[in-house]
Design an enzyme around this catalytic site. Structure first.
Site, PDB file in Angstrom:
ATOM      1  N   SER A  15       0.822  -1.211   0.000  1.00  9.19           N
ATOM      2  CA  SER A  15       0.000   0.000   0.000  1.00  9.19           C
ATOM      3  C   SER A  15       0.861   1.267   0.000  1.00  9.19           C
ATOM      4  O   SER A  15       1.923   1.313   0.627  1.00  9.19           O
ATOM      5  CB  SER A  15      -0.912   0.017   1.228  1.00  9.19           C
ATOM      6  OG  SER A  15      -1.562   1.263   1.354  1.00  9.19           O
ATOM      7  N   THR A  62      -9.461  -0.678   3.775  1.00  7.14           N
ATOM      8  CA  THR A  62      -9.512  -0.988   2.350  1.00  7.14           C
ATOM      9  C   THR A  62     -10.037  -2.405   2.165  1.00  7.14           C
ATOM     10  O   THR A  62     -10.448  -3.069   3.131  1.00  7.14           O
ATOM     11  CB  THR A  62      -8.131  -0.783   1.694  1.00  7.14           C
ATOM     12  OG1 THR A  62      -8.264  -0.898   0.281  1.00  7.14           O
ATOM     13  CG2 THR A  62      -7.114  -1.797   2.198  1.00  7.14           C
ATOM     14  N   LYS A  66     -14.371  -2.892   3.731  1.00 12.95           N
ATOM     15  CA  LYS A  66     -15.080  -1.601   3.768  1.00 12.95           C
ATOM     16  C   LYS A  66     -16.532  -1.735   4.249  1.00 12.95           C
ATOM     17  O   LYS A  66     -17.088  -0.775   4.791  1.00 12.95           O
ATOM     18  CB  LYS A  66     -15.048  -0.941   2.391  1.00 12.95           C
ATOM     19  CG  LYS A  66     -13.687  -0.393   2.007  1.00 12.95           C
ATOM     20  CD  LYS A  66     -13.767   0.400   0.716  1.00 12.95           C
ATOM     21  CE  LYS A  66     -12.426   1.019   0.350  1.00 12.95           C
ATOM     22  NZ  LYS A  66     -12.522   1.885  -0.845  1.00 12.95           N
ATOM     23  N   ASP A 102     -14.024   8.393  -0.238  1.00 17.23           N
ATOM     24  CA  ASP A 102     -13.765   8.095  -1.649  1.00 17.23           C
ATOM     25  C   ASP A 102     -14.451   9.073  -2.596  1.00 17.23           C
ATOM     26  O   ASP A 102     -13.836   9.592  -3.527  1.00 17.23           O
ATOM     27  CB  ASP A 102     -14.207   6.672  -1.985  1.00 17.23           C
ATOM     28  CG  ASP A 102     -13.242   5.615  -1.470  1.00 17.23           C
ATOM     29  OD1 ASP A 102     -12.054   5.949  -1.271  1.00 17.23           O
ATOM     30  OD2 ASP A 102     -13.668   4.474  -1.277  1.00 17.23           O
ATOM     31  N   GLY A 129     -20.006   0.993 -13.762  1.00 21.18           N
ATOM     32  CA  GLY A 129     -19.897   0.191 -12.551  1.00 21.18           C
ATOM     33  C   GLY A 129     -20.947   0.581 -11.531  1.00 21.18           C
ATOM     34  O   GLY A 129     -21.494   1.688 -11.572  1.00 21.18           O
ATOM     35  N   ALA A 130     -21.232  -0.345 -10.613  1.00 19.33           N
ATOM     36  CA  ALA A 130     -22.268  -0.087  -9.610  1.00 19.33           C
ATOM     37  C   ALA A 130     -21.861  -0.638  -8.239  1.00 19.33           C
ATOM     38  O   ALA A 130     -22.712  -1.028  -7.444  1.00 19.33           O
ATOM     39  CB  ALA A 130     -23.591  -0.705 -10.062  1.00 19.33           C
ATOM     40  N   GLY A 132     -19.202  -0.177  -4.623  1.00 20.61           N
ATOM     41  CA  GLY A 132     -19.067   0.828  -3.578  1.00 20.61           C
ATOM     42  C   GLY A 132     -18.439   2.119  -4.064  1.00 20.61           C
ATOM     43  O   GLY A 132     -18.858   3.214  -3.667  1.00 20.61           O
ATOM     44  N   ASN A 153     -24.009  -0.538 -15.983  1.00 21.52           N
ATOM     45  CA  ASN A 153     -23.457  -1.721 -15.335  1.00 21.52           C
ATOM     46  C   ASN A 153     -23.890  -2.971 -16.094  1.00 21.52           C
ATOM     47  O   ASN A 153     -24.887  -2.963 -16.813  1.00 21.52           O
ATOM     48  CB  ASN A 153     -23.942  -1.802 -13.881  1.00 21.52           C
ATOM     49  CG  ASN A 153     -23.139  -2.782 -13.051  1.00 21.52           C
ATOM     50  OD1 ASN A 153     -21.911  -2.700 -13.005  1.00 21.52           O
ATOM     51  ND2 ASN A 153     -23.811  -3.726 -12.404  1.00 21.52           N
ATOM     52  N   ARG A 154     -23.114  -4.022 -15.914  1.00 24.04           N
ATOM     53  CA  ARG A 154     -23.429  -5.288 -16.583  1.00 24.04           C
ATOM     54  C   ARG A 154     -24.809  -5.778 -16.160  1.00 24.04           C
ATOM     55  O   ARG A 154     -25.591  -6.227 -16.985  1.00 24.04           O
ATOM     56  CB  ARG A 154     -22.352  -6.323 -16.247  1.00 24.04           C
ATOM     57  CG  ARG A 154     -22.483  -7.640 -16.974  1.00 24.04           C
ATOM     58  CD  ARG A 154     -21.241  -8.504 -16.731  1.00 24.04           C
ATOM     59  NE  ARG A 154     -20.937  -8.638 -15.312  1.00 24.04           N
ATOM     60  CZ  ARG A 154     -21.540  -9.515 -14.491  1.00 24.04           C
ATOM     61  NH1 ARG A 154     -22.458 -10.334 -14.962  1.00 24.04           N
ATOM     62  NH2 ARG A 154     -21.195  -9.573 -13.227  1.00 24.04           N
ATOM     63  N   TYR A 218      -5.319   2.751 -10.491  1.00 23.64           N
ATOM     64  CA  TYR A 218      -3.989   3.369 -10.571  1.00 23.64           C
ATOM     65  C   TYR A 218      -2.870   2.343 -10.724  1.00 23.64           C
ATOM     66  O   TYR A 218      -1.699   2.673 -10.683  1.00 23.64           O
ATOM     67  CB  TYR A 218      -3.732   4.278  -9.358  1.00 23.64           C
ATOM     68  CG  TYR A 218      -3.866   3.606  -8.013  1.00 23.64           C
ATOM     69  CD1 TYR A 218      -2.782   2.955  -7.424  1.00 23.64           C
ATOM     70  CD2 TYR A 218      -5.069   3.638  -7.328  1.00 23.64           C
ATOM     71  CE1 TYR A 218      -2.900   2.346  -6.196  1.00 23.64           C
ATOM     72  CE2 TYR A 218      -5.202   3.027  -6.091  1.00 23.64           C
ATOM     73  CZ  TYR A 218      -4.112   2.384  -5.537  1.00 23.64           C
ATOM     74  OH  TYR A 218      -4.226   1.777  -4.308  1.00 23.64           O
TER      75      TYR A 218
END
Length: 274
Positions: A15, A62, A66, A102, A129-130, A132, A153-154, A218
């Site tokens: 991290s 993390t 979460k 976030d 995306g859906a 957190g 989202n899928r 990232y």
């Protein structure tokens, strides 16, 4: 007084949070340590109790904890309660209070890179995306006054759980078909993350060159999605800056001080590029 901070998760040996908060502590002239608490789920409850008893000032949370951390806390900030996930905890007089930085961190990083956005809240935004992260980012954008946000989202049912109106939830196929209508595309899934960095969650063939494309991943710092966007002349926003700004907000919660980032953005980018 030497303040104690840390990060809970698994696995987290690599991290970058200790490096980030070390810079913040030095910049704020605060004596403190930031430790890694790499823990398996079976030992999570015991660790949190130990942290509470030792009066550690605060800690970050993390993956994969979460949501699992929530029953172990005494209180939730309203935004963390709404989002249903916690990534920052403050130990206030022996009471553990959960927050989520976030969304605000992402919004700060975005508007720092593209300040004109804050004056144009009608931009057409697509969130991919859906999970957190998507929920936190959607919440921050909505609270800041951005009025046109679509979730793709899928599974559309999960997108509908986040979107204010069901018509604002679409499938990934529908997003691709209407890609030219969006001014800002925000990628919040783990598609394209190492070791599967060749993947991309969506095709952007018909995208406008004026579009801003943002990816919260990232690792790698330049994802396949961002590389394709650059080829098409789009502006890009890389995920490492969100990492910095969500950490900045966590530091505010712990100490009531907003640390300056200075040249940390470029430093972190160099670290991630190896």
């Amino acid at each position: 007084m030497v303040y104690q901070l840390g990060l809970i998760g698994y696995p987290i040996k690599h991290s970058l949070s200790p490096w980030i908060h070390k810079q913040f502590l030095e910049e704020a002239n605060i004596q403190g340590n930031y430790s890694i608490f790499e823990v398996r789920e079976d030992d999570l409850t015991e660790l949190v109790q130990t942290i509470k008893e030792k009066r550690i000032t605060g800690f970050n949370v993390t993956l994969p904890y979460k949501q699992k951390i929530i029953p172990l806390l005494d209180e939730l900030d309203p935004s963390a309660k709404h989002i249903g996930a916690v990534n920052t905890v403050l130990n206030k007089d022996g009471r553990l209070i959960g927050y989520n930085t976030d969304g605000i961190g992402y919004l700060r990083s975005l508007e720092q890179s593209y300040p004109d956005l804050s004056n144009n809240k009608q931009v057409n935004i697509l969130i991919i995306g859906a999970g957190g992260a998507a929920r936190g980012i959607y919440n921050a954008l909505h609270q800041a006054g951005y009025s046109s946000i679509t979730i793709a989202n899928r599974t559309i049912e999960k997108a509908k759980e986040i979107a204010q109106h069901s018509k604002s939830a679409i499938t990934l196929d529908q997003a691709e078909e209407n890609i030219a209508t969006f001014d800002l595309i925000i990628q919040t899934t783990n598609v394209g993350m190492k070791p599967n960095q060749a993947d991309s969650p969506i095709r952007i063939d018909g995208m406008k060159s004026s579009t801003i494309v943002s990816d919260i991943i990232y690792q790698p710092i330049l994802t396949t999605l961002l590389r394709e966007a650059k080829k098409k002349g789009a502006q890009i926003h890389q995920g490492h800056s969100m990492l910095l700004y969500q950490a900045q907000y966590a530091f505010e919660i712990w100490f009531g001080i907003t640390p300056s980032l200075g040249n940390m953005n470029s430093q972190l980018k160099r670290i991630l590029e190896g």
